[in-house]
Design a protein around this motif. Structure first.
Motif, mmCIF file in Angstrom:
data_model
loop_
_atom_site.group_PDB
_atom_site.id
_atom_site.type_symbol
_atom_site.label_atom_id
_atom_site.label_comp_id
_atom_site.label_asym_id
_atom_site.label_seq_id
_atom_site.Cartn_x
_atom_site.Cartn_y
_atom_site.Cartn_z
ATOM 1 N N THR A 108 -6.754 -9.541 -6.506
ATOM 2 C CA THR A 108 -6.367 -9.157 -7.867
ATOM 3 C C THR A 108 -5.893 -7.715 -7.908
ATOM 4 O OG1 THR A 108 -7.854 -10.770 -8.897
ATOM 5 C CG2 THR A 108 -7.302 -8.823 -10.199
ATOM 6 N N SER A 130 -4.710 -5.903 -5.519
ATOM 7 C CA SER A 130 -3.453 -5.703 -4.781
ATOM 8 C C SER A 130 -2.245 -5.925 -5.695
ATOM 9 C CB SER A 130 -3.383 -6.629 -3.563
ATOM 10 O OG SER A 130 -3.224 -7.980 -3.960
ATOM 11 N N LEU A 131 -2.349 -6.872 -6.605
ATOM 12 C CA LEU A 131 -1.252 -7.096 -7.548
ATOM 13 C C LEU A 131 -1.261 -6.054 -8.666
ATOM 14 C CD1 LEU A 131 1.140 -8.766 -8.489
ATOM 15 C CD2 LEU A 131 -0.444 -10.173 -9.775
ATOM 16 N N ARG A 147 0.492 -2.915 -7.891
ATOM 17 C CA ARG A 147 1.941 -2.924 -7.710
ATOM 18 C C ARG A 147 2.747 -3.055 -8.999
ATOM 19 N NH1 ARG A 147 -0.297 -4.388 -3.131
ATOM 20 N NH2 ARG A 147 0.800 -4.106 -1.133
ATOM 21 N N ALA A 183 -4.562 -9.820 -13.840
ATOM 22 C CA ALA A 183 -3.420 -9.950 -12.917
ATOM 23 C C ALA A 183 -2.419 -10.995 -13.417
ATOM 24 C CB ALA A 183 -3.918 -10.322 -11.519
#
Lengths: 180, 180
Positions: free
Chosen positions: B8, B10-11, B14, B140
């Protein structure tokens, strides 16, 4: 902003950076899973964009400029992305898309198209007569349809994880409308 | 990747960069037009994401951690984005979203959540019992539903320009599925 070509190019320029920022080094759970058999992962979509860059937009624009309606576009190979992605990491695909898009935009600028050029006509094998303006607008809208697809394919991976909130998330209800 | 919280995050990390790469300095024809009365432009969506960062994700997670199911979340104000965007350029909104998301993730890391924490329960005013894990996954997926929306709202601006190609572009047929 009353120049449609500039507007189109402004978006085409940004798509590789946006996809890179979203996808590079993201866990494969997000980028390599699809929506079921016969569907594309986010990584597969990037391979498709590469294939289009090679075979669709600039080659078709060149055909309009060289042959007008006297020679139809080559039909597009919807499975070409499989060849593009073989043996390549997502990072490599993102690099390749960035490079090819940059080359495409360089060619587009070199043509130095003017308003009358945008009205020039070409022949699509299924759709019939189209204009260069429509082809270039479709190039930008095609970036958007695949950004739309990528967000949907990624959200699909979380359809269980969100529990009851799924009812509030429009993207979870999107079926892709048959394409893109 | 078997840690859902890491996936979660990581998204979530970004999304601000991806929106920045896509939208910053793009002509307002792309970013400030919507799909008709009562709908949001791409810029309005960024304002909504700012409002969520302030009032939704971290505040609700904190309430789960502090009160469990004994005190329901505050209902979400769907019009809060109008206040967030007043007098601000899209560049300023993107900067603000980036800063707030970074602060949110810092708070999330500071909690140092473990697997049992993710099962802790809270009370949503409409959905009833939810888990912290579901809340974080929704954070996310909510980024993705709004990326899906932004790509659709932008494509809407080109629905005439693409001419007959509209039939091939799934995003042109998307009605947003009632939300996002």
């Amino acid at each position: 902003m009353d120049n449609p070509l500039e507007r189109t190019v402004s978006l085409l320029t940004r798509t590789p950076r946006a996809l890179d920022a979203l996808l590079r080094d993201l866990p494969e759970d997000w980028t390599h899973r699809n929506e079921g058999e016969g569907t594309w992962s986010a990584s597969g979509v990037v391979a498709h964009l590469i294939h289009c860059e090679r075979t669709d937009w600039i080659p078709r624009a060149r055909r309009v400029l060289e042959f007008g309606e006297t020679r139809a576009f080559e039909p597009f190979d919807r499975e070409g992305n499989q060849r593009e992605s073989q043996g390549k990491s997502l990072g490599q695909l993102l690099d390749e898309f960035t490079r090819l898009r940059s080359e495409s935009l360089e060619q587009l600028r070199a043509w130095n198209l003017r308003a009358p050029d945008l009205d020039r006509r070409g022949l699509h094998p299924s759709l019939g007569t189209v204009t260069l303006s429509q082809l270039l607008a479709t190039w930008a809208a095609h970036d958007l349809t695949h950004l739309h697809q990528i967000s949907r394919v990624m959200a699909h991976q979380y359809r269980e994880a969100v529990g009851p909130w799924g009812v509030y998330l429009g993207v979870m209800k999107c079926d892709g409308h048959s394409s893109g």
